[in-house]
Write a protein that holds these residues in place. Structure first.
Motif, PDB file in Angstrom:
ATOM      1  N   LEU A  25       7.624 -56.242   3.695  1.00 19.41           N
ATOM      2  CA  LEU A  25       6.831 -56.008   2.501  1.00 19.41           C
ATOM      3  C   LEU A  25       7.286 -56.935   1.375  1.00 19.41           C
ATOM      4  CD1 LEU A  25       4.597 -53.958   1.681  1.00 19.41           C
ATOM      5  CD2 LEU A  25       6.412 -52.606   0.620  1.00 19.41           C
ATOM      6  N   ARG A  26       6.333 -57.547   0.664  1.00 16.68           N
ATOM      7  CA  ARG A  26       6.684 -58.433  -0.444  1.00 16.68           C
ATOM      8  C   ARG A  26       6.976 -57.650  -1.722  1.00 16.68           C
ATOM      9  NH1 ARG A  26       1.756 -61.392   0.792  1.00 16.68           N
ATOM     10  NH2 ARG A  26       2.158 -62.859   2.480  1.00 16.68           N
ATOM     11  N   ASP A  27       6.201 -56.595  -1.968  1.00 12.74           N
ATOM     12  CA  ASP A  27       6.324 -55.859  -3.229  1.00 12.74           C
ATOM     13  C   ASP A  27       6.321 -54.364  -2.920  1.00 12.74           C
ATOM     14  OD1 ASP A  27       5.893 -54.626  -5.748  1.00 12.74           O
ATOM     15  OD2 ASP A  27       4.912 -56.435  -6.498  1.00 12.74           O
ATOM     16  N   ASP A  28       7.288 -53.644  -3.454  1.00  8.83           N
ATOM     17  CA  ASP A  28       7.411 -52.218  -3.173  1.00  8.83           C
ATOM     18  C   ASP A  28       6.177 -51.413  -3.575  1.00  8.83           C
ATOM     19  OD1 ASP A  28       9.876 -52.512  -2.033  1.00  8.83           O
ATOM     20  OD2 ASP A  28      11.014 -51.900  -3.807  1.00  8.83           O
ATOM     21  N   LYS A  29       5.381 -51.937  -4.487  1.00 10.99           N
ATOM     22  CA  LYS A  29       4.190 -51.194  -4.906  1.00 10.99           C
ATOM     23  C   LYS A  29       3.187 -51.053  -3.768  1.00 10.99           C
ATOM     24  CE  LYS A  29       1.647 -55.159  -6.853  1.00 10.99           C
ATOM     25  NZ  LYS A  29       0.603 -55.182  -5.825  1.00 10.99           N
ATOM     26  N   ASP A  30       3.323 -51.880  -2.729  1.00  9.53           N
ATOM     27  CA  ASP A  30       2.416 -51.814  -1.580  1.00  9.53           C
ATOM     28  C   ASP A  30       3.025 -51.045  -0.407  1.00  9.53           C
ATOM     29  OD1 ASP A  30       0.301 -53.400  -2.730  1.00  9.53           O
ATOM     30  OD2 ASP A  30       1.597 -55.151  -2.457  1.00  9.53           O
ATOM     31  N   ALA A  31       4.113 -50.327  -0.672  1.00  5.28           N
ATOM     32  CA  ALA A  31       4.776 -49.603   0.409  1.00  5.28           C
ATOM     33  C   ALA A  31       3.857 -48.569   1.042  1.00  5.28           C
ATOM     34  CB  ALA A  31       6.047 -48.924  -0.111  1.00  5.28           C
ATOM     35  N   GLY A  32       2.909 -48.059   0.280  1.00  2.73           N
ATOM     36  CA  GLY A  32       1.987 -47.072   0.819  1.00  2.73           C
ATOM     37  C   GLY A  32       1.206 -47.593   2.005  1.00  2.73           C
ATOM     38  N   HIS A  77      11.669 -53.407   2.509  1.00  3.74           N
ATOM     39  CA  HIS A  77      10.991 -52.427   3.350  1.00  3.74           C
ATOM     40  C   HIS A  77      10.331 -53.166   4.509  1.00  3.74           C
ATOM     41  CE1 HIS A  77       8.702 -48.341   3.245  1.00  3.74           C
ATOM     42  NE2 HIS A  77       8.905 -48.737   4.475  1.00  3.74           N
ATOM     43  N   VAL A  78      10.626 -52.747   5.736  1.00  4.23           N
ATOM     44  CA  VAL A  78      10.110 -53.446   6.910  1.00  4.23           C
ATOM     45  C   VAL A  78       9.575 -52.449   7.935  1.00  4.23           C
ATOM     46  CG1 VAL A  78      11.781 -55.320   6.609  1.00  4.23           C
ATOM     47  CG2 VAL A  78      12.290 -53.465   8.194  1.00  4.23           C
ATOM     48  N   SER A  79       8.692 -52.948   8.776  1.00  4.59           N
ATOM     49  CA  SER A  79       8.254 -52.235   9.985  1.00  4.59           C
ATOM     50  C   SER A  79       8.396 -53.188  11.157  1.00  4.59           C
ATOM     51  CB  SER A  79       6.799 -51.774   9.874  1.00  4.59           C
ATOM     52  OG  SER A  79       6.670 -50.698   8.973  1.00  4.59           O
ATOM     53  N   LEU A  80       8.861 -52.662  12.274  1.00 13.73           N
ATOM     54  CA  LEU A  80       9.006 -53.445  13.502  1.00 13.73           C
ATOM     55  C   LEU A  80       8.091 -52.878  14.579  1.00 13.73           C
ATOM     56  CD1 LEU A  80      11.623 -54.290  11.957  1.00 13.73           C
ATOM     57  CD2 LEU A  80      12.774 -54.360  14.177  1.00 13.73           C
ATOM     58  N   TYR A  81       7.435 -53.802  15.292  1.00 17.30           N
ATOM     59  CA  TYR A  81       6.567 -53.430  16.405  1.00 17.30           C
ATOM     60  C   TYR A  81       6.911 -54.294  17.610  1.00 17.30           C
ATOM     61  CZ  TYR A  81       3.832 -51.007  12.869  1.00 17.30           C
ATOM     62  OH  TYR A  81       3.443 -50.166  11.857  1.00 17.30           O
ATOM     63  N   ARG A  82       6.696 -53.762  18.793  1.00 19.27           N
ATOM     64  CA  ARG A  82       6.972 -54.535  20.008  1.00 19.27           C
ATOM     65  C   ARG A  82       6.059 -55.747  20.077  1.00 19.27           C
ATOM     66  NH1 ARG A  82       7.986 -49.281  21.838  1.00 19.27           N
ATOM     67  NH2 ARG A  82      10.149 -49.084  22.553  1.00 19.27           N
ATOM     68  N   HIS A  83       6.632 -56.857  20.512  1.00 19.95           N
ATOM     69  CA  HIS A  83       5.866 -58.094  20.663  1.00 19.95           C
ATOM     70  C   HIS A  83       5.081 -58.039  21.968  1.00 19.95           C
ATOM     71  CE1 HIS A  83       5.099 -62.321  21.704  1.00 19.95           C
ATOM     72  NE2 HIS A  83       5.091 -62.536  20.412  1.00 19.95           N
ATOM     73  N   GLU A  84       3.800 -58.393  21.875  1.00 14.48           N
ATOM     74  CA  GLU A  84       2.930 -58.362  23.042  1.00 14.48           C
ATOM     75  C   GLU A  84       2.815 -59.767  23.627  1.00 14.48           C
ATOM     76  OE1 GLU A  84       0.563 -56.019  25.576  1.00 14.48           O
ATOM     77  OE2 GLU A  84       1.278 -55.292  23.645  1.00 14.48           O
TER      78      GLU A  84
END
Length: 265
Positions: A25-32, A77-84
């Motif tokens: 995430l670049r800006d915490d305001k977009d964490a939603g 803030h990050v999210s990780l997903y499996r690489h396809e």
């Protein structure tokens, strides 16, 4: 990279390791939006809708979501997903390098795969809310499509969390933040994505002469679909309609994966 985050590939620092997609995430305001995507996908993976065992495998697979505590990207803030495997380019990139549009016959399987994922989301109670070319990932060398960008998703009939004015041509002028999350929004946007991929005009749903008339008529019909609740039109019924169209125009099914020229950016 997305509008609110940077996207990287990496490997988990554990054994056995695996490749992952890292969304930062670049800006915490977009964490939603980042959290909303995570929550929607985790709920869809728990869906008990018919076909869930198959369709859930076609979704981004969550690995981790939270704030980084290590030295790299500390506090982000990050999210990780499996690489396809084989998933590197989105439909907008294919549309860009195929000057006259992607082959119409191939467009049918792309749209059908996309509609399968939308069907699963819809019968599980969710609307994607941002079906855009950059969210439609094509699996090279296969008939595979992965739909990402679930940050604006919502429960059916709940208020649409937001829409992206930059992409009003795909939404339509009547789509506004706070309107009900209707499955017709996803269906119409999917058709408009295919119109663009075929070299057509998204604003008017006009298609080039290279697109067979029956396919063009179907795309135009759903690209201009009224946004009102209806039990007559669903992602699955359109998928079945496309199967009949493909058989009538092209005959027996054929393996026609999309191939990306190496010079794409």
């Amino acid at each position: 990279n997305g509008e609110t985050m940077d996207v990287y590939s990496g490997r988990l620092a554990r054994w056995p390791t695996e490749r992952v997609v890292i969304k930062v995430l670049r800006d915490d305001k977009d964490a939603g939006r980042l959290n909303n995507e995570w929550n929607t996908l985790t709920q869809l993976l728990q869906s008990r809708a018919r076909g869930a065992d198959h369709f859930a495998r076609l979704l981004p697979q969550p690995v981790m979501n939270g704030v980084v505590t290590g030295p790299q990207l500390h506090g982000r803030h990050v999210s990780l997903y499996r690489h396809e495997r084989g998933v590197r380019y989105h439909l907008g990139q294919f549309a860009k390098v195929y000057a006259g549009g992607i082959p119409p016959r191939a467009s049918i399987w792309v749209w059908r795969r996309l509609l399968e994922t939308l069907y699963f989301a819809h019968v599980s109670g969710f609307v994607h809310g941002a079906v855009l070319p950059e969210h439609i990932l094509i699996q090279e060398g296969e008939h595979g499509v992965r739909l990402c960008g679930w940050g604006l998703s919502g429960l059916k009939d709940s208020p649409l969390p937001a829409h992206l004015p930059l992409h009003d041509a795909f939404y339509g002028q009547e789509v506004k933040t706070g309107m009900p999350c209707l499955t017709q929004i996803d269906i119409r946007m999917s058709a408009r994505c295919m119109v663009q991929a075929l070299g057509g005009d998204v604003a008017t749903a006009a298609l080039p002469d290279s697109v067979p008339s029956r396919l063009a008529e179907t795309l135009t019909k759903y690209a201009t679909l009224p946004l009102k609740r209806s039990s007559e039109v669903s992602a699955w019924t359109i998928r079945q309609e496309l199967e009949d169209i493909a058989a009538a125009i092209y005959g027996a099914p054929a393996f026609l994966p999309l191939k990306m020229p190496q010079q794409v950016n």
